[in-house]
Design a protein around this motif. Structure first.
Motif, short mmCIF file in Angstrom:
data_model
loop_
_atom_site.label_atom_id
_atom_site.label_comp_id
_atom_site.label_asym_id
_atom_site.label_seq_id
_atom_site.Cartn_x
_atom_site.Cartn_y
_atom_site.Cartn_z
N GLU A 158 0.83 -1.22 0.00
CA GLU A 158 0.00 0.00 0.00
C GLU A 158 0.86 1.27 0.00
O GLU A 158 0.44 2.30 -0.52
CB GLU A 158 -0.91 -0.02 1.24
CG GLU A 158 -1.89 1.14 1.31
CD GLU A 158 -2.80 1.05 2.54
OE1 GLU A 158 -2.79 0.02 3.23
OE2 GLU A 158 -3.50 2.05 2.80
N PHE A 159 2.07 1.17 0.58
CA PHE A 159 2.84 2.40 0.81
C PHE A 159 4.14 2.46 0.02
O PHE A 159 5.17 2.92 0.51
CB PHE A 159 3.11 2.55 2.31
CG PHE A 159 1.86 2.49 3.15
CD1 PHE A 159 0.76 3.26 2.82
CD2 PHE A 159 1.79 1.66 4.27
CE1 PHE A 159 -0.41 3.20 3.58
CE2 PHE A 159 0.64 1.61 5.04
CZ PHE A 159 -0.47 2.37 4.70
N ARG A 235 -1.57 5.52 6.12
CA ARG A 235 -2.77 5.55 5.28
C ARG A 235 -3.33 6.97 5.19
O ARG A 235 -3.68 7.44 4.11
CB ARG A 235 -3.83 4.58 5.82
CG ARG A 235 -5.04 4.48 4.91
CD ARG A 235 -5.88 3.27 5.23
NE ARG A 235 -5.10 2.06 5.04
CZ ARG A 235 -5.22 0.95 5.75
NH1 ARG A 235 -6.12 0.88 6.73
NH2 ARG A 235 -4.47 -0.09 5.50
N ASN A 238 -0.95 8.78 2.92
CA ASN A 238 -1.02 8.37 1.51
C ASN A 238 -2.27 8.93 0.82
O ASN A 238 -2.23 9.30 -0.34
CB ASN A 238 -1.00 6.84 1.41
CG ASN A 238 -0.80 6.37 -0.03
OD1 ASN A 238 -0.01 6.96 -0.76
ND2 ASN A 238 -1.50 5.32 -0.42
N MET A 239 -3.36 9.01 1.57
CA MET A 239 -4.60 9.49 0.96
C MET A 239 -4.68 11.01 0.91
O MET A 239 -5.26 11.57 -0.01
CB MET A 239 -5.81 8.93 1.70
CG MET A 239 -5.96 7.42 1.51
SD MET A 239 -7.60 6.79 1.92
CE MET A 239 -7.65 7.03 3.67
N GLU A 270 -8.67 6.05 12.17
CA GLU A 270 -8.29 4.94 11.30
C GLU A 270 -7.74 3.78 12.13
O GLU A 270 -8.06 2.61 11.92
CB GLU A 270 -7.24 5.43 10.29
CG GLU A 270 -6.77 4.39 9.28
CD GLU A 270 -7.88 3.88 8.38
OE1 GLU A 270 -8.82 4.65 8.10
OE2 GLU A 270 -7.81 2.70 7.98
N ARG A 273 -10.03 1.35 13.96
CA ARG A 273 -10.64 0.34 13.09
C ARG A 273 -9.74 -0.85 12.85
O ARG A 273 -10.22 -1.95 12.58
CB ARG A 273 -10.94 0.96 11.72
CG ARG A 273 -12.09 1.88 11.70
CD ARG A 273 -12.52 2.10 10.24
NE ARG A 273 -13.41 3.22 10.21
CZ ARG A 273 -13.02 4.47 9.98
NH1 ARG A 273 -11.77 4.72 9.67
NH2 ARG A 273 -13.89 5.44 10.01
N VAL A 278 -5.14 -8.22 11.88
CA VAL A 278 -3.95 -9.05 11.65
C VAL A 278 -2.64 -8.30 11.92
O VAL A 278 -1.58 -8.90 11.95
CB VAL A 278 -3.92 -9.56 10.19
CG1 VAL A 278 -4.88 -10.71 10.01
CG2 VAL A 278 -4.22 -8.43 9.21
N LEU A 279 -2.74 -6.99 12.08
CA LEU A 279 -1.52 -6.22 12.30
C LEU A 279 -1.01 -6.31 13.74
O LEU A 279 0.07 -5.87 14.05
CB LEU A 279 -1.76 -4.75 11.96
CG LEU A 279 -1.83 -4.46 10.46
CD1 LEU A 279 -2.43 -3.08 10.22
CD2 LEU A 279 -0.45 -4.55 9.84
#
Lengths: 560, 105, 169
Positions: A158-159, A235, A238-239, A270, A273, A278-279
């Motif tokens: 993602e990053f 995140r 990035n957004m 964020e 949530r 899994v992190l």
């Protein structure tokens, strides 16, 4: 130190082969230069002024002797016999050929090294306090977390195409030796009121065109939540990070635009949530990695070694070196030794292949085979018995690696500057060389005392000029090199951004200007124990301004 | 102002200069000088063929002044590129040797 | 034009319809966010499937209440260096629980393809000038993954600790 298991080893080989394929596709015309550029950058390969430049990752600054010998081998076989250590604890080679790079990477993979994410708009190689595992007052060894972050950030799906580069640093003591708050994320390992260990997040620091001291965005994140909080932060960035203007694309600009509270709120939203996903880090993985960083087999030694005390007294040069270049060790009878890569008149951070081999041998003989790179472009032997220091010093001296100047004015941080770099406006290294020659007298060095002088060849600030006690910034004036001076910066726990002294100096005037700054300080300080930075903070910039531009004027009229 | 076309070899990255023969040379002295913008632009356009052939990277124009010693780039950056080396004495080949000399005396 | 699914070329069943063009009867259509927002009610009444196309500055949160009616969300990569849509895909899958097709279009390079799949993108529209076989090759480049995403590839961490559901050889 960490050793690759089958997964890490397979991964790095796959990455090496992927890059080999990318080079083949570039040469075959399947990739244009525009497409290839971000791909090669993500593997540390730049095209500089004279040649390609390959930046090799040294995660959290840690190397073993075998790796150091491999770096020497690469310098000899694929480069011009030397390498350059950077402020991000990496090493770079200035002269490799594009078609040799896949083979270089293969050699690196053989010793569990790589060049992954040492450049490009992605999460860069993580850095850490070079005294990790050595400092007596550390909360917990930051290298464990450096390795966890290395794995989490490596080819993150993602990053990997962020608005801009992203740098993370780690410390675990109140003393900051890693310029923590100049990073996109500075992680300080802390203990909370309940006695639990976790991370304070300083997010949105940075240097460059807009220097910002990273604000505390979250005071405590539990260990098990480290990766989810990092994911949430990235995140949001990035957004929402700006992509319309390269100078406003770093996370610091987003944090400033939203305000640290609002930015923190968005990350928190964020994070809540995803924190139980899994992190979440299993204890077993932390324990697995921690085991690699267990203490070496220290001997039980007396804290006081009479012969060592006598050696310091009898050999003044050795005494000076011990004072400047060694740090206390958490274990009695040991010291951490900084190997200065700043011999007078040389390029800061440069080291020859022969010297690398000597350092590898010395690491094996005196420091359990361990070497570290420091963010001030020096090397460190972390665990040396005090009784061995005299011999070690003599061996270092024989290869010009025993300059007794750590933390002093000639321990200069300098970026490669216009001698090598495509982005630079002015040269850095020759300025560093001139200054170090001007202040080469060891007695004068000692008299001046602790001083951090940092030089950048352009506003990107790779040479950390904003946070040097004295900073020098190279600027271009119609094709000619000029140098702006800043005073009062610091990258340590008392972090501050330097203030501009006044109009820039020519290449020929800059050394004199620095000398006037120093003379002014010596004249103004209360006594020899008042450091330059403390005097500056007490008296402000005006007295320096007056003297420096006054004497410049005098010299000019004398010349006419 | 005179101009030259410069670029870098794709494989080695060395700086190179467009010659009057429509080829590339690593020697700045071989570079073709263009006194007019139209000539410079035409050479730059012609040089693009070598980008397509994956021989060179990133051709661009630089300003060159001519004095009694001949042509030289006007900017510090281009003078350093033309020299193919750092401006200080790197001398890493003999560095170790020199260190041992200084130790023996 | 073909689209790629797991590296395999597939016929493209979707028609991209301009904002001022008439909707082709019975065809699966992809419309812009603007058109979706303007004509939501009519579009929902269609017998054929509707997808929405988001530009890289349009977050999927803008259609979070519409996802039940959208069979496809197309995410634009206007330049391959603009990586916002990687996060958008994860937001769609992980936060909004979207189970329809996520498609990437624009400057979509093979070197990003595996990342896209890992973030939850199903199909891509490769640029016309690119060799399609390359995209399938790119999926074979790695067998080890460090980050848990929701793409069912086991991570090194889970394999190390015997947590993987079906331990790959």
């Amino acid at each position: 130190m960490y050793r690759y298991d089958q997964f890490d080893a397979t991964f790095v080989r796959e990455r090496t082969e992927q890059f080999r394929g990318q080079v083949v596709r570039r040469l075959a015309g399947e990739l244009t230069e525009e497409e290839f550029r971000p791909l090669r950058l993500k593997n540390g390969l730049y095209l500089q002024l004279h040649a390609y430049m390959l930046r090799v990752a040294i995660p959290y600054g840690e190397l073993n002797s075998k790796q150091m010998r491999k770096l020497a081998f690469i310098a000899r076989r694929y480069d011009k016999g030397y390498g350059h250590f950077t402020t991000r604890q990496n090493i770079q080679y200035n002269w490799p050929r594009l078609d040799d790079v896949p083979d270089i990477l293969k050699h690196l993979a053989d010793v569990e090294m790589h060049a992954i994410q040492t450049s490009g708009n992605c999460i860069r190689n993580v850095t850490a306090d070079h005294l990790a595992g050595v400092a007596a007052d550390e909360v917990e060894d930051p290298r464990v977390w450096g390795e966890i972050i290395r794995q989490w950030s490596t080819l993150h799906p993602e990053f990997s195409y962020l608005p801009r580069k992203f740098k993370i640093a780690l410390i675990a003591t109140d003393q900051d030796r890693a310029a923590l708050r100049t990073h996109d994320i500075g992680l300080k390992i802390v203990r909370n009121e309940a006695g639990e260990v976790g991370f304070a997040f300083y997010t949105g620091g940075g240097q460059g065109r807009t220097p910002i001291i990273g604000p505390l965005v979250k005071a405590f994140v539990k260990k098990e939540d480290l990766l989810s909080y990092l994911d949430a932060t990235l995140r949001v960035y990035n957004m929402h990070g700006r992509r319309d203007n390269i100078y406003k694309a770093r996370i610091k600009i987003l944090v400033q635009a939203l305000g640290p509270e609002e930015f923190g709120r968005q990350v928190e939203e964020e994070w809540l949530r995803i924190k139980d996903s899994v992190l979440k880090l299993p204890d077993a993985e932390v324990a697995r990695i921690r085991a690699y960083f267990a203490d070496p087999d220290y001997e039980k030694l007396p804290a006081f070694w009479p012969e060592f005390e006598a050696q310091k007294k009898n050999d003044a040069e050795f005494g000076r070196w011990v004072r400047a270049n060694t740090d206390p060790h958490k274990i009695d009878g040991y010291a951490a030794v900084t190997i200065s890569l700043k011999p007078v008149g040389m390029a800061p951070g440069d080291i020859t292949a022969d010297q690398m081999d000597v350092v590898a041998d010395l690491a094996d003989e005196y420091s359990f085979g361990e070497v570290r790179a420091t963010h001030r472009q020096n090397l460190l032997l972390p665990h040396v018995r005090k009784q061995d220091l005299y011999h070690l010093w003599q061996r270092l001296k024989a290869v010009k690696l025993a300059e007794p100047n750590i933390g002093l004015i000639s321990d200069i941080i300098a970026c490669p500057g216009l001698d090598y770099c495509n982005l630079a406006n002015a040269r850095s290294i020759p300025v560093a060389q001139r200054i170090s020659r001007r202040f080469s007298d060891p007695k004068r060095l000692a008299e001046i005392g602790e001083l951090r002088l940092n030089i950048s060849g352009c506003i990107n600030a790779c040479g950390h000029h904003h946070v040097g006690h004295i900073g020098i910034l190279g600027v271009d004036k119609k094709g000619d090199e000029f140098y702006q001076v800043t005073l009062g910066g610091s990258s340590a726990e008392d972090i501050s951004i330097g203030k501009i002294l006044g109009p820039a100096f020519s290449y020929d005037d800059i050394t004199d200007a620095i000398e006037t700054v120093i003379d002014t300080y010596i004249g103004l300080r209360n006594d020899a124990s008042e450091r330059f930075i403390d005097t500056y903070r007490r008296v402000g910039i005006e007295p320096f301004k007056e003297k420096v531009y006054g004497s410049l004027k005098e010299r000019r009229s004398a010349a006419e | 102002m005179n101009q030259m076309v410069t670029a870098q070899w794709l494989l080695g990255g060395e700086s190179i200069y467009w010659t009057s023969a429509g080829k590339w040379s690593e020697s700045f002295a071989d570079g073709a000088l263009f006194a007019d913008q139209a000539g410079a632009d035409a050479a730059l356009a012609a040089s693009q063929e070598f980008v397509k052939q994956r021989v060179v990277v990133g051709p661009y124009l630089i300003e060159v002044e001519v004095d009694s010693e001949g042509p030289k780039p006007t900017s510090a950056r281009e003078r350093i590129r033309a020299a193919h080396n750092a401006t200080f004495d790197i001398d890493h080949g003999s560095w170790t040797a020199r260190i041992s000399d200084s130790i023996s005396d | 034009m073909v689209v790629l699914k797991n590296g395999v070329p597939q016929p493209n069943e979707w028609v991209r319809v301009a904002d001022d063009a008439t909707l082709p009867e019975g065809a699966k259509v992809i419309v812009s966010l603007e058109r979706w927002q303007a004509e939501r009610e009519t579009l929902r009444q269609r017998n054929a499937a509707v997808g929405v196309s988001l530009k890289s500055d349009q977050s999927p949160l803008l259609v979070k209440d519409d996802l039940d009616h959208l069979s496809l969300v197309a995410l634009e990569f206007p330049k391959f260096t603009d990586g916002r849509a990687f996060s958008y895909a994860r937001v769609l899958r992980d936060r909004l629980g979207y189970r329809g097709e996520i498609r990437a279009f624009g400057q979509v390079l093979r070197d990003q393809y595996l990342f896209m799949l890992r973030c939850g993108i199903d199909t891509i529209e490769p640029p016309a000038e690119k060799r399609v076989e390359g995209y399938a090759e790119a999926l074979k480049e790695f067998s080890v993954f460090y980050q848990p995403t929701n793409d069912h590839r086991e991570t090194a961490l889970r394999l190390r600790h015997g947590l993987a559901e079906s331990v790959a050889a």
